[in-house]
Design a protein around this motif. Structure first.
Motif, PDB file in Angstrom:
ATOM      1  N   THR A 108      -4.730   6.380  -1.471  1.00 39.42           N
ATOM      2  CA  THR A 108      -3.739   5.303  -1.492  1.00 39.42           C
ATOM      3  C   THR A 108      -3.840   4.552  -2.816  1.00 39.42           C
ATOM      4  OG1 THR A 108      -5.237   3.661  -0.517  1.00 39.42           O
ATOM      5  CG2 THR A 108      -3.900   4.963   1.006  1.00 39.42           C
ATOM      6  N   LEU A 136      -1.884   9.798  -7.778  1.00 41.98           N
ATOM      7  CA  LEU A 136      -1.265   9.902  -6.449  1.00 41.98           C
ATOM      8  C   LEU A 136      -0.023  10.776  -6.496  1.00 41.98           C
ATOM      9  CD1 LEU A 136      -1.285   8.823  -3.477  1.00 41.98           C
ATOM     10  CD2 LEU A 136       0.300   7.055  -4.274  1.00 41.98           C
ATOM     11  N   GLN A 186      -2.947   0.442  -4.053  1.00 42.15           N
ATOM     12  CA  GLN A 186      -2.662  -0.858  -3.466  1.00 42.15           C
ATOM     13  C   GLN A 186      -2.359  -1.876  -4.553  1.00 42.15           C
ATOM     14  OE1 GLN A 186      -6.392  -1.125  -1.112  1.00 42.15           O
ATOM     15  NE2 GLN A 186      -5.077  -1.264   0.693  1.00 42.15           N
ATOM     16  N   THR A 240       0.854  -1.189   0.000  1.00 41.97           N
ATOM     17  CA  THR A 240       0.000   0.000   0.000  1.00 41.97           C
ATOM     18  C   THR A 240       0.885   1.232   0.000  1.00 41.97           C
ATOM     19  OG1 THR A 240      -1.721  -1.151   1.256  1.00 41.97           O
ATOM     20  CG2 THR A 240      -1.808   1.250   1.220  1.00 41.97           C
ATOM     21  N   LYS A 288       0.709   5.336   0.407  1.00 42.40           N
ATOM     22  CA  LYS A 288      -0.176   6.380   0.914  1.00 42.40           C
ATOM     23  C   LYS A 288       0.494   7.737   0.815  1.00 42.40           C
ATOM     24  CE  LYS A 288      -3.030   7.498   4.987  1.00 42.40           C
ATOM     25  NZ  LYS A 288      -2.685   8.930   5.013  1.00 42.40           N
TER      26      LYS A 288
END
Length: 491
Positions: A72, A90, A74, A64, A66
């Protein structure tokens, strides 16, 4: 109805095959992952840093990543395979920030959670679409399949520029663009239908591979920023083999070499006695970003092959006048082999003119076969030079190039297994301090690099995709229609 039921059951079975962490044992150690992406700095827009556990007996990895807030990404499977769209989102949301990576791994039916590690997302963009490179087997006496390729750095897509399968095994050399611009590039093809191919103004020119007045071919090119001129060396290259050195297998040296400037508009080779000295070997030219200086390396010629390890190159430069195509009358020595006792090769200047990166080895210039070869950085403002210890390894570093915004560079290294050169990227700040380099991402990196029996060679950035017509290139390279070059002596 039966088909729908079967589909539901199949999805249920597939979901049941995925293992998730349970009864987890906590570990205070960092996970041993391949590639080693722990604490690296990356640009937005880069392909996902997929990874595996280094331990082959690990069956499942659960990872994961973050950022700030609750966002997040995964991955769960035999390796961490992150969704490309989610990954890019992200990175954009965490530009200038830090990502936290949590890893659990299953081995022998038991799960272990390792200490979290970080990935830093630079505020500085990469500013390049992708990279170009040659892929070649690391053979010693013969070569077989090779080609020139380009790779989109935002994903894992690689496309062919030209391969030698249709060229009777012709050796393809050194795709070199002008400041990462795909509108202007040069590469060389050896063999019976050899040629120097120059792409400029939307068309290709196929130059005669050799010029008798040079005594060799046009090798190791570097474009003048104005686009009219291109510097080359001409080399008579030989190789020999070590019989009692476990760290070195082969030596490559030049029995002679010179540097010259080629005028693309007049098809003229401009020779100058200042950079073509009789008892010296000039090599690996590079123009300054403002076009006013021609950098090159030079070494006193030795008795070959017995004194090959006494050949040590200094870094020099001479002025260049774009209006006349002539070089100056005085040579400046920036790094002297007599003072360092070492050898300089592959000078490459940042495009703002602040730094010059080069490779330093014990002797010679063909650094990919020298495990002691390291990257060095010369500050052109104050003349200070230093080893780039933050990126160097115990194995050969070589073939480096800058991004056009001067904040990123790439290079090749044999640190992975000592046999194959791979591409690494690193961020460098305005003071010349670089970050831990990261291996060129692949979809399944462990499987990809283990199965790839080719080395990456002479990589460079590309500002956008390169449009080539491989069929047309092959057709032209299989005939003997070539443009002759003429040589003039400037001094």
């Amino acid at each position: 109805m039966n088909r729908l039921y079967c589909l539901v059951m199949l999805l249920a079975v597939l979901a049941g095959c995925t293992s998730h962490p349970e009864n987890v044992t906590e570990s205070d150690t960092l996970p041993a992952i391949y590639p080693d992406y722990i604490d690296v700095t990356i640009p937005t827009g880069i392909a996902p840093l997929n990874f595996s556990m280094a331990d082959d007996s690990v069956t499942t990895i659960d990872a994961t990543i973050k950022g700030k807030g609750d966002k997040t990404v995964q991955a769960n499977g035999s390796y961490a395979d992150f969704d490309i769209e989610e990954w890019h989102q992200l990175l954009e949301e965490n530009k200038g920030g830090t990502l936290t990576v949590s890893v659990c791994a299953e081995k022998d039916g038991r799960w272990t959670r390792y200490r979290d590690f970080t990935i830093h997302v630079s505020q500085e963009p990469l500013g390049e679409w992708g990279i170009t490179y040659r892929r070649i087997p690391p053979s010693y006496e013969i070569y077989s399949h090779m080609g020139l390729f380009q790779r989109d750095l935002s994903n894992f897509e690689e496309t062919v520029l030209i391969e030698n399968r249709e060229l009777n095994g012709t050796c393809l050399n050194c795709h070199t663009a002008n400041r990462t611009n795909p509108d202007q590039y040069v590469f060389h093809a050896r063999g019976d239908h050899g040629a120097t191919i120059i792409h400029r103004n939307g068309k290709e020119e196929y130059l005669k591979a050799r010029n008798d007045s040079l005594g060799g071919a046009m090798v190791y090119p570097y474009w003048h920023p104005g686009g009219r001129y291109c510097a080359f060396s001409t080399n008579k290259t030989s190789q020999m083999f070590h019989t009692a050195n476990p760290k070195k297998r082969i030596e490559v040296y030049d029995s002679s070499s010179d540097v010259f400037v080629y005028d693309t508009e007049t098809h003229t080779i401009i020779r100058d006695t200042l950079i073509m000295k009789k008892y010296w070997a000039e090599n690996t030219p590079a123009f300054s970003p403002d076009g006013k200086w021609l950098y090159f390396t030079t070494a006193r010629r030795q008795i070959y092959p017995t004194d090959y390890d006494k050949e040590k190159y200094s870094l020099c430069r001479v002025s260049f006048d774009e209006t006349t195509g002539k070089i100056g009358t005085e040579v400046d020595t920036l790094v002297s082999a007599d003072k360092t006792g070492k050898s300089v090769t592959w000078p490459r200047l940042s495009y703002d003119g602040r730094f010059l990166m080069y490779t330093q080895a014990d002797y010679g210039y063909f650094s990919i076969w020298h495990p002691e070869a390291d990257l060095w950085l010369l500050d052109l403002e104050n003349g200070e030079t230093r080893a780039m210890d933050e990126v160097n390894s115990e194995r050969a570093e070589s073939f480096h190039n800058w991004s056009t915004n001067n904040r990123w560079f790439l290079f090749t290294s044999r640190r992975d297994d000592g046999l194959y050169t791979r591409v690494y990227l690193s961020y460098i700040d305005k003071q010349g301090k670089a970050t831990k380099p990261f291996l060129l991402p692949q979809r399944n990196p462990k499987e990809f690099y283990r199965r790839l029996l080719y080395s990456y060679n002479t990589p460079d950035f590309a500002s956008r995709v390169i449009e080539t017509k491989q069929e047309s290139l092959i057709r032209q390279l299989t005939n003997d229609s070539r443009i002759a070059t003429k040589a003039v002596l400037a001094h």
